[in-house]
Design a protein around this motif. Structure first.
Motif: not given
Length: 169
Positions: A90, A93-94, A96-98, A101, A103-104, A125, A130
């Motif tokens: 997690e 993944a955060s 990657i996302a935040f 920037d 998308p997953l 993903i 995951y």
């Protein structure tokens, strides 16, 4: 034991394509490490180890914290900044996302490296979560662009193949 240049070329290629670190491979095949290195240096000088010179160019942009790997089979992204080895899926993944920037998207694979360059993580993903793959070296380190003191905008083919082996099987 005396070996010809052709025999050494075959031995060196087998060692670099194996899953084992070079020192461990040499130990298991009863080849002295120094003998292996001298044979490799001699063959490189003679221009006989073409597979070690083959390069995979990485389109590194100085403003980005990631690079898309040039692969036809998988959608892979290399995260350039090393991470702590105790991060959860997690947390990755955060990042990657935040932080990046991005998308997953299911089917994508993100490669991370821990700060000592001995362990690689591949976060895949999936549709409903995951999947985390990991590969750790006993000896030596993985090459990682921009993180090493000898940063370059390419990976040698054997380094690239070793990275992609993380998610095989």
């Amino acid at each position: 034991m005396w070996r010809t240049s052709d025999e050494w070329e075959k031995i060196i290629k087998e060692a670099y394509t194996s899953d084992l670190p070079l020192k461990r491979w040499c130990l298991e095949h009863n080849i002295k490490d120094i003998t292996f290195r001298k044979a490799r240096e001699r063959l490189l000088r003679e221009g006989k180890l073409r597979f070690m010179e083959e390069k995979v160019l990485l389109p590194i942009d100085e403003s980005r914290k990631w690079v898309r790997l040039p692969s036809e089979n998988i959608r892979a992204i290399l995260v350039l900044e090393p991470i702590r080895g105790n991060l959860s899926m997690e947390s990755m993944a955060s990042i990657i996302a935040f932080d990046l920037d991005l998308p997953l998207i299911p089917g994508q694979i993100f490669f991370f490296i821990e700060k000592k360059w001995k362990q690689i993580y591949a976060l895949k993903i999936c549709k409903n979560g995951y999947c985390l793959f990991s590969r750790k070296l006993e000896y030596g380190t993985f090459y990682w662009p921009k993180s090493h003191s000898y940063a370059r905008d390419f990976m040698y083919r054997y380094e690239y193949d070793r990275l992609l082996k993380t998610i095989e099987n």
